[in-house]
Design an enzyme around this catalytic site. Structure first.
Site, PDB file in Angstrom:
ATOM      1  N   SER A 269       1.741  -9.831  -1.139  1.00 35.84           N
ATOM      2  CA  SER A 269       1.341  -8.439  -0.895  1.00 35.84           C
ATOM      3  C   SER A 269       1.702  -7.891   0.479  1.00 35.84           C
ATOM      4  O   SER A 269       1.942  -6.697   0.617  1.00 35.84           O
ATOM      5  CB  SER A 269      -0.161  -8.300  -1.125  1.00 35.84           C
ATOM      6  OG  SER A 269      -0.894  -9.159  -0.277  1.00 35.84           O
TER       7      SER A 269
ATOM      8  N   LYS B 223       0.807  -1.226   0.000  1.00 33.31           N
ATOM      9  CA  LYS B 223       0.000   0.000   0.000  1.00 33.31           C
ATOM     10  C   LYS B 223       0.837   1.271   0.000  1.00 33.31           C
ATOM     11  O   LYS B 223       0.428   2.290  -0.540  1.00 33.31           O
ATOM     12  CB  LYS B 223      -0.959  -0.014   1.190  1.00 33.31           C
ATOM     13  CG  LYS B 223      -2.088  -1.009   1.009  1.00 33.31           C
ATOM     14  CD  LYS B 223      -3.211  -0.771   1.997  1.00 33.31           C
ATOM     15  CE  LYS B 223      -4.424  -1.602   1.646  1.00 33.31           C
ATOM     16  NZ  LYS B 223      -4.214  -3.061   1.940  1.00 33.31           N
TER      17      LYS B 223
ATOM     18  N   GLU C  48      -9.835   6.971   3.414  1.00 35.30           N
ATOM     19  CA  GLU C  48     -10.717   5.994   4.055  1.00 35.30           C
ATOM     20  C   GLU C  48      -9.867   4.796   4.450  1.00 35.30           C
ATOM     21  O   GLU C  48      -8.811   4.569   3.876  1.00 35.30           O
ATOM     22  CB  GLU C  48     -11.798   5.538   3.061  1.00 35.30           C
ATOM     23  CG  GLU C  48     -11.372   4.401   2.099  1.00 35.30           C
ATOM     24  CD  GLU C  48     -10.299   4.784   1.088  1.00 35.30           C
ATOM     25  OE1 GLU C  48     -10.142   6.002   0.836  1.00 35.30           O
ATOM     26  OE2 GLU C  48      -9.607   3.895   0.557  1.00 35.30           O
TER      27      GLU C  48
END
Ligand SMILES: *Cc1c(COP(=O)(O)O)cnc(C)c1O
Length: 407
Positions: free
Chosen positions: A389, A96, A118
């Site tokens: 990930s 991310k 968010e």
């Protein structure tokens, strides 16, 4: 080749759409902000100095390039040659941060003085709060009140990093409500505020921009596999929540017809139970958070057609929508989408831990759980890259509880 040149080769959406999917289904009041963002992104995308700044932060702050690791013991176990693209080794422990760095650099170029975001489980909130601290920008995070309670540790992390966390009390008090609230804040404060969306979702240009920023995963992996494996891979595998780590891995290979691609969604308790997050496998076409894609909806009661609640053991896959480019890849058949249950993901997490000494995130474990299936398709000498990930530290309590409940 320079980053700007590599990025220029990736597909651009046509009038804000990937096929029939995407678009800008937002309130009239938000259109000027979206148009300004789209213009800024077009300029930055072609600008070598933008990428020089992003690449420097990725190298010196995030720790890129991330390793491509040949997982020999896992390979023997699943029956193909498996390489892991180690996004879990990034600062903050997942992919991310790649996206957050790129959007924060863009925000600064646009002269925006305030970041909002968010978050569901809190992973994107933490990554955003991290870059806000790095850039010295005030940061406000919208998070469903339910999630604030469930993810207390990430709330504490965001606060330590200097962010303000707003619990959202509307709707199901989870991610989709947090995203609605963040869009509302943006409408009210368009002048000085940059809305940093965490996946390839939301109105155009977000799905395009976030995919380009995450494409560093696939661009690196492509160079690394040519170097280590001597050829392009036969298959790519990645988990799909909103779809950003998968899109980032897939995009630089999308024109290579021989590279097969597999997106793995969360089947939760099983797709047949209705308690799942398998949007592409079991959802239908609809509009959510400003773009047209597949969504999970209620099918059988007074709420027919309304957005349904998603379920997964992994909070990061627990989203009732999915990025519009994935919807287009599904419909064209370019990418195959499969799903794996909570139980299968847990078994895969244990398998990776035992064979390679790597504790991955529960989201990531869904991709690992599909490896045997993909190995069966590409064969023993087949070359597979898995998008790893994120790391599993954040999930240890969940994993421990599940294991003690079943043994
Ligand atoms: C958030 C998250 C995901 C899901 O998000 P995508 O946008 O689908 O990539 C997957 N893995 C990890 C480790 C995450 O934190």
């Amino acid at each position: 080749m320079s980053t700007a040149d590599e990025i220029a080769k990736l597909t651009e959406p046509t009038r804000g759409r990937f096929g029939e999917f995407g678009g800008q289904y937002v309130a009239e009041t938000l259109m000027p902000a979206i148009a300004q963002l789209e213009d800024a992104w077009r300029v930055a995308r072609d600008d070598a100095s933008y990428w020089a700044e992003v690449d420097s932060l990725l190298a010196n702050y995030v720790g890129r390039p991330s390793l491509l690791y040949h997982a020999r013991r896992l390979s023997a176990e699943v029956g193909a040659d498996v390489y892991l693209k180690r996004e879990d080794l990034n600062h903050t422990g997942a992919h991310k941060i790649n996206n957050c760095i790129g959007q924060a650099v863009l925000a600064r170029r646009m002269g925006k003085r305030r970041l909002i975001a968010e978050t569901g489980a809190g992973q994107h909130g933490v990554a955003t709060a991290t870059v806000a601290a790095l850039f010295g920008l005030p940061c406000e995070i919208y998070m469903g009140a339910e999630d604030v309670m469930r993810q207390a540790l990430n709330v504490e992390r965001m606060k330590l990093l200097g962010a303000t966390v707003h619990p959202v009390e509307s709707g199901t008090r989870t991610l989709k409500d947090a995203m609605n609230e963040a869009l509302r804040d943006w409408v009210t404060n368009v002048g000085d505020t940059f809305y940093l969306i965490g996946s390839v979702a939301g109105p155009h240009p977000y799905p395009w921009m976030v995919r380009d920023l995450q494409s560093v995963i696939g661009r690196e992996a492509r160079r690394q596999i040519l170097d280590q494996g001597g050829r392009l891979p036969d298959a790519l595998v990645a988990c799909v929540g909103g779809g950003s780590n998968a899109a980032g891995l897939f995009a630089p290979f999308i024109d290579e017809a021989k590279v097969r691609m597999f997106g793995v969604e969360a089947a939760g308790d099983g797709v047949a139970t209705g308690r799942h997050a398998a949007t592409l496998s079991a959802g239908r076409v609809g509009v959510l958070h400003g773009s047209k894609s597949y969504v999970l909806t209620h099918e059988d009661d007074a709420r027919l057609g309304q957005i349904a609640h998603a379920h997964s053991i992994s909070a990061g896959l627990d989203y009732p929508g999915v990025g519009p480019e994935h919807a287009a890849w599904k419909d064209s058949g370019r990418v195959s989408y499969v799903s794996r249950t909570d139980e299968q993901a847990l078994a895969a997490l244990e398998l990776l831990a035992r064979t390679e000494g790597i504790l991955c995130a529960l989201e990531t474990a869904h991709a690992v759980a599909a490896l045997e299936h993909v190995a069966g398709l590409v064969g023993k000498t087949g070359l597979i890259i898995v998008g790893l990930s994120g790391r599993g530290d954040k999930d240890m309590v969940t994993v421990a509880q599940r294991r003690s409940a079943t043994t």
